[in-house]
Write a protein that holds these residues in place. Structure first.
Motif, PDB file in Angstrom:
ATOM      1  N   LEU A   1       0.826  -1.207   0.000  1.00 54.26           N
ATOM      2  CA  LEU A   1       0.000   0.000   0.000  1.00 54.26           C
ATOM      3  C   LEU A   1       0.860   1.257   0.000  1.00 54.26           C
ATOM      4  CD1 LEU A   1      -3.217   0.588   2.072  1.00 54.26           C
ATOM      5  CD2 LEU A   1      -1.527   2.385   1.843  1.00 54.26           C
ATOM      6  N   PHE A   2       1.869   1.303   0.849  1.00 54.96           N
ATOM      7  CA  PHE A   2       2.730   2.480   0.886  1.00 54.96           C
ATOM      8  C   PHE A   2       3.485   2.642  -0.436  1.00 54.96           C
ATOM      9  CE2 PHE A   2       2.473   2.161   5.633  1.00 54.96           C
ATOM     10  CZ  PHE A   2       1.978   3.443   5.850  1.00 54.96           C
TER      11      PHE A   2
ATOM     12  N   CYS B   1     -10.598  -0.575  11.799  1.00 56.79           N
ATOM     13  CA  CYS B   1     -10.805  -1.054  10.436  1.00 56.79           C
ATOM     14  C   CYS B   1      -9.460  -1.381   9.775  1.00 56.79           C
ATOM     15  CB  CYS B   1     -11.564  -0.006   9.626  1.00 56.79           C
ATOM     16  SG  CYS B   1     -10.938   1.670   9.858  1.00 56.79           S
ATOM     17  N   HIS B   2      -9.542  -1.855   8.544  1.00 53.62           N
ATOM     18  CA  HIS B   2      -8.349  -2.263   7.805  1.00 53.62           C
ATOM     19  C   HIS B   2      -8.101  -1.289   6.659  1.00 53.62           C
ATOM     20  CE1 HIS B   2      -7.463  -6.256   9.580  1.00 53.62           C
ATOM     21  NE2 HIS B   2      -8.756  -6.276   9.831  1.00 53.62           N
TER      22      HIS B   2
ATOM     23  N   HIS C   1      -9.311   0.474  -0.039  1.00 51.47           N
ATOM     24  CA  HIS C   1      -9.204   1.242  -1.274  1.00 51.47           C
ATOM     25  C   HIS C   1      -8.771   2.690  -1.030  1.00 51.47           C
ATOM     26  CE1 HIS C   1     -10.760  -2.362  -2.974  1.00 51.47           C
ATOM     27  NE2 HIS C   1     -12.005  -2.180  -2.543  1.00 51.47           N
ATOM     28  N   ARG C   2      -9.399   3.628  -1.694  1.00 52.43           N
ATOM     29  CA  ARG C   2      -8.916   5.019  -1.643  1.00 52.43           C
ATOM     30  C   ARG C   2      -9.068   5.635  -0.263  1.00 52.43           C
ATOM     31  NH1 ARG C   2     -13.005   8.911  -2.141  1.00 52.43           N
ATOM     32  NH2 ARG C   2     -15.074   8.131  -2.754  1.00 52.43           N
ATOM     33  N   TRP C   3     -10.074   5.200   0.497  1.00 52.74           N
ATOM     34  CA  TRP C   3     -10.252   5.754   1.838  1.00 52.74           C
ATOM     35  C   TRP C   3      -9.098   5.317   2.750  1.00 52.74           C
ATOM     36  CZ3 TRP C   3     -14.703   3.493  -0.514  1.00 52.74           C
ATOM     37  CH2 TRP C   3     -15.666   4.414  -0.958  1.00 52.74           C
ATOM     38  N   GLY C   4      -8.710   4.058   2.621  1.00 52.44           N
ATOM     39  CA  GLY C   4      -7.589   3.576   3.421  1.00 52.44           C
ATOM     40  C   GLY C   4      -6.285   4.256   3.044  1.00 52.44           C
ATOM     41  N   GLU C   5      -6.075   4.450   1.744  1.00 50.53           N
ATOM     42  CA  GLU C   5      -4.872   5.139   1.296  1.00 50.53           C
ATOM     43  C   GLU C   5      -4.841   6.573   1.836  1.00 50.53           C
ATOM     44  OE1 GLU C   5      -4.360   4.965  -2.896  1.00 50.53           O
ATOM     45  OE2 GLU C   5      -4.285   2.768  -2.962  1.00 50.53           O
TER      46      GLU C   5
ATOM     47  N   LEU D   1      -6.326   7.774   4.518  1.00 51.03           N
ATOM     48  CA  LEU D   1      -6.112   7.781   5.955  1.00 51.03           C
ATOM     49  C   LEU D   1      -4.628   7.647   6.288  1.00 51.03           C
ATOM     50  CD1 LEU D   1      -7.671   7.770   8.737  1.00 51.03           C
ATOM     51  CD2 LEU D   1      -7.376   5.285   8.680  1.00 51.03           C
ATOM     52  N   LEU D   2      -3.948   6.746   5.615  1.00 50.26           N
ATOM     53  CA  LEU D   2      -2.528   6.551   5.877  1.00 50.26           C
ATOM     54  C   LEU D   2      -1.708   7.752   5.388  1.00 50.26           C
ATOM     55  CD1 LEU D   2      -2.137   2.754   5.121  1.00 50.26           C
ATOM     56  CD2 LEU D   2      -2.090   3.870   7.333  1.00 50.26           C
ATOM     57  N   LYS D   3      -2.108   8.358   4.268  1.00 49.21           N
ATOM     58  CA  LYS D   3      -1.426   9.570   3.815  1.00 49.21           C
ATOM     59  C   LYS D   3      -1.562  10.677   4.863  1.00 49.21           C
ATOM     60  CE  LYS D   3      -1.914   8.911  -1.198  1.00 49.21           C
ATOM     61  NZ  LYS D   3      -2.618   9.418  -2.420  1.00 49.21           N
ATOM     62  N   ASN D   4      -2.765  10.827   5.419  1.00 48.56           N
ATOM     63  CA  ASN D   4      -2.970  11.847   6.451  1.00 48.56           C
ATOM     64  C   ASN D   4      -2.108  11.573   7.676  1.00 48.56           C
ATOM     65  OD1 ASN D   4      -4.838  12.989   4.741  1.00 48.56           O
ATOM     66  ND2 ASN D   4      -6.620  12.553   6.014  1.00 48.56           N
ATOM     67  N   PHE D   5      -2.014  10.303   8.043  1.00 48.04           N
ATOM     68  CA  PHE D   5      -1.172   9.933   9.192  1.00 48.04           C
ATOM     69  C   PHE D   5       0.289  10.310   8.931  1.00 48.04           C
ATOM     70  CE2 PHE D   5       1.610   6.503  10.901  1.00 48.04           C
ATOM     71  CZ  PHE D   5       1.578   6.908  12.242  1.00 48.04           C
ATOM     72  N   VAL D   6       0.758  10.042   7.733  1.00 47.10           N
ATOM     73  CA  VAL D   6       2.141  10.346   7.377  1.00 47.10           C
ATOM     74  C   VAL D   6       2.398  11.853   7.426  1.00 47.10           C
ATOM     75  CG1 VAL D   6       3.802  10.300   5.476  1.00 47.10           C
ATOM     76  CG2 VAL D   6       2.474   8.260   6.015  1.00 47.10           C
ATOM     77  N   GLU D   7       1.366  12.648   7.106  1.00 44.35           N
ATOM     78  CA  GLU D   7       1.548  14.101   7.017  1.00 44.35           C
ATOM     79  C   GLU D   7       1.190  14.835   8.290  1.00 44.35           C
ATOM     80  OE1 GLU D   7      -0.834  15.093   3.644  1.00 44.35           O
ATOM     81  OE2 GLU D   7       0.444  13.996   2.234  1.00 44.35           O
ATOM     82  N   LEU D   8       0.759  14.114   9.342  1.00 47.93           N
ATOM     83  CA  LEU D   8       0.414  14.788  10.594  1.00 47.93           C
ATOM     84  C   LEU D   8       1.597  15.589  11.158  1.00 47.93           C
ATOM     85  CD1 LEU D   8      -1.680  12.089  12.491  1.00 47.93           C
ATOM     86  CD2 LEU D   8      -2.490  14.306  11.693  1.00 47.93           C
TER      87      LEU D   8
END
Length: 205
Positions: free
Chosen positions: A18-19, A186-187, A192-196, A198-205
């Motif tokens: 995913l990353f 959740c996983h 899909h795009r929602w999970g991607e 969420l992880l992008k937002n986490f990386v940019e916090l």
């Protein structure tokens, strides 16, 4: 660098894939020294709470994780059982959790409202983000939908630590955030795009 904590529990490769799709550098970390220089940490987890806690405790990673997260304030995201491990304890076992976000993991089967529902709670479900939750600050103009697979849910002691809820008979805490510590039931790797996002937002916090 994103470090994915490999203590023998969780699908590490799914997160690496995913990353990679998101063009974000991420690597597997299976020893204390390998966590050095992490800018973000992912704590995955599947299966039984006690098994996951026992594996983490035996891995030699816990002390280093506590140093990185509690002392150096490196942001971490626990996912599925990895989220549940952030709590104080779980109905699923007897071992103590990490206790990083006060709360208890409860069984749907022990709640009169949800005990009659099919278990596990499996499939797609909407998330209701709390207004102002930083983890949902970008890319969620529509109602986010995430994939769930669980029979236990995080019950945060302080509801100010809740970033999003979902409904399965009851409204339950689906995403929690306390300072640099985050957890999602959740996983995202299957969402899909929602999970991607969420992880992008986490990386940019």
């Amino acid at each position: 660098m994103i470090k994915i904590v490999d203590y023998g529990v969780g699908n590490i490769q799914a997160f690496l894939n995913l990353f990679k799709r998101c063009a974000i550098d991420a690597v597997r970390s299976d020893g204390p020294d390998s966590l050095d220089e992490a800018t973000r940490l992912i704590l995955p987890g599947v299966g039984h709470f006690d098994h996951a806690m026992a594996r983490l405790n035996a891995s030699g990673l816990r002390g280093k994780l506590e140093e990185m997260v509690l002392e150096k304030q490196v942001p971490i995201m626990g996912i599925c059982v990895g989220m549940q491990m952030l709590a104080d304890s779980s109905d699923e076992g007897s071992l103590p959790g990490l206790g990083w976000i006060p709360g208890k993991v409860r069984a749907f089967a022990n709640n009169p409202t949800t005990s009659v529902l099919p278990m596990p709670h499996m499939g797609w479900n909407n998330l209701s983000a709390v207004p102002g939750a930083k983890i949902f600050s970008r890319g969620f103009d529509d109602v986010p939908q995430f994939y769930f697979l669980h029979s236990f849910y995080f019950d945060a002691e302080n509801k100010g630590d809740v970033s999003a809820t979902a409904e399965y008979g009851i409204n339950f805490d689906a995403v929690v955030s306390k300072g640099n510590i985050h957890g999602v039931q959740c996983h995202p790797e299957k969402s899909h795009r929602w999970g991607e996002q969420l992880l992008k937002n986490f990386v940019e916090l």
